[in-house]
Write an enzyme that holds these catalytic residues in place. Structure first.
Site, PDB file in Angstrom:
ATOM      1  N   ARG A 173      31.134   9.814  25.571  1.00  0.00           N
ATOM      2  CA  ARG A 173      31.060  11.981  25.266  1.00  0.00           C
ATOM      3  C   ARG A 173      29.999  12.594  26.484  1.00  0.00           C
ATOM      4  O   ARG A 173      29.565  13.548  26.233  1.00  0.00           O
ATOM      5  CB  ARG A 173      30.719  11.964  24.180  1.00  0.00           C
ATOM      6  CG  ARG A 173      31.940  11.402  22.740  1.00  0.00           C
ATOM      7  CD  ARG A 173      31.401  11.931  21.810  1.00  0.00           C
ATOM      8  NE  ARG A 173      31.503  13.893  21.346  1.00  0.00           N
ATOM      9  CZ  ARG A 173      30.193  13.986  21.233  1.00  0.00           C
ATOM     10  NH1 ARG A 173      28.704  13.300  21.441  1.00  0.00           N
ATOM     11  NH2 ARG A 173      30.326  15.503  21.215  1.00  0.00           N
ATOM     12  N   THR A 181      23.049  16.686   2.729  1.00  0.00           N
ATOM     13  CA  THR A 181      22.528  16.970   1.116  1.00  0.00           C
ATOM     14  C   THR A 181      23.661  16.348   0.274  1.00  0.00           C
ATOM     15  O   THR A 181      25.293  17.298   0.621  1.00  0.00           O
ATOM     16  CB  THR A 181      22.664  17.972   0.874  1.00  0.00           C
ATOM     17  OG1 THR A 181      21.918  18.747   2.220  1.00  0.00           O
ATOM     18  CG2 THR A 181      22.104  18.810  -0.418  1.00  0.00           C
ATOM     19  N   ASP A 224      31.360  14.465  17.216  1.00  0.00           N
ATOM     20  CA  ASP A 224      32.753  14.992  16.855  1.00  0.00           C
ATOM     21  C   ASP A 224      32.253  15.403  15.362  1.00  0.00           C
ATOM     22  O   ASP A 224      32.017  14.592  14.442  1.00  0.00           O
ATOM     23  CB  ASP A 224      33.600  15.266  17.853  1.00  0.00           C
ATOM     24  CG  ASP A 224      33.400  15.220  19.370  1.00  0.00           C
ATOM     25  OD1 ASP A 224      32.692  16.350  19.837  1.00  0.00           O
ATOM     26  OD2 ASP A 224      34.018  13.972  20.211  1.00  0.00           O
ATOM     27  N   HIS A 235      26.392  18.921  17.427  1.00  0.00           N
ATOM     28  CA  HIS A 235      27.282  18.889  18.268  1.00  0.00           C
ATOM     29  C   HIS A 235      27.118  18.033  19.267  1.00  0.00           C
ATOM     30  O   HIS A 235      28.595  17.299  20.164  1.00  0.00           O
ATOM     31  CB  HIS A 235      28.280  19.576  18.261  1.00  0.00           C
ATOM     32  CG  HIS A 235      29.625  19.904  18.106  1.00  0.00           C
ATOM     33  ND1 HIS A 235      30.493  18.759  18.462  1.00  0.00           N
ATOM     34  CD2 HIS A 235      30.646  20.835  18.220  1.00  0.00           C
ATOM     35  CE1 HIS A 235      32.234  18.990  18.327  1.00  0.00           C
ATOM     36  NE2 HIS A 235      31.728  20.667  18.470  1.00  0.00           N
TER      37      HIS A 235
END
Length: 216
Positions: A13, A169, A194, A190
């Protein structure tokens, strides 16, 4: 605490990584109700704590996925940790303050549970934010807000453009359609991952919960 350096140009990526790190630096959070019905029943029958079982699941999954073990070190080099340990919040009910603790991860749940109990028994009454002095770099953060069922949770990180480590969380677990579920928020940079990677991870929490008799 070992790692290997990563050349960003070798990433599958690499274009996505550069875009979300340099052009549009951003993180995102996905909150989902996660089915933990099997896990809750099993920990109750074994009289063990739910929170460390959830932490164990997150840690096991973190260590299965490279995209969630990437980080920048102190020299601003992109690295991949060999493994990561959990850093988690524990509440001091006398002062209504919390401490951020950590313990060593182990693939063996009984060993991990022992590590968790040892740390929490020693430091759960602390009023300090980080009472341990030996927190390693290869940790990822977990917090719990067990007083409310939330449908969304987001942390604002204005000075953390290069903080790649995911943040988790937990909310208050509750009954939905006859099953025990818990809201889980997963905040991700990001550039590291993704929506596909994050959603896969969240779905795998339920898969590990369903198969808890194999590892408890």
């Amino acid at each position: 605490m070992n790692y290997k350096k990563i050349d960003p140009q070798t990433l599958l990526r690499k274009e996505h990584f550069t875009h979300y790190l340099e052009n549009v630096p951003c993180s995102y959070a996905i909150t989902a109700d996660i089915d933990i019905d099997t896990l809750v029943k099993e920990v109750k029958s074994r009289k063990i704590k739910l929170y460390p079982a959830l932490i164990y699941i997150l840690s096991t999954l973190i260590n299965r996925h490279e995209e969630f073990r990437m980080s920048f070190n102190k020299n601003d080099e992109l690295i991949l940790w060999d493994y990561m340990n959990p850093s988690f919040t524990v509440m001091n009910t006398d002062t209504n303050t919390f401490s951020s603790l950590w313990c060593e991860y182990s693939e063996n749940f009984s060993e991990f549970y022992k590590n968790y109990l040892d740390v929490t028994e020693r430091f759960s009454s602390s009023v300090h934010f980080t009472p341990q002095t030996d927190c390693p770099e290869n940790t990822y953060p977990i917090s719990s807000i067990p007083w409310i069922i939330f449908t969304g949770f987001n942390l604002n990180l204005p000075k953390s453009e290069k903080y790649l480590t995911p943040i988790f969380t937990f909310g208050k677990y509750f009954t939905k359609d006859g099953k025990t579920v818990i809201p889980v928020s997963m905040q991700v940079h990001h550039s590291a991952a993704d929506g596909f990677h994050t959603c896969r991870f969240l779905n795998e929490i339920t898969q590990m919960s369903d198969s808890c008799t194999d590892w408890l």
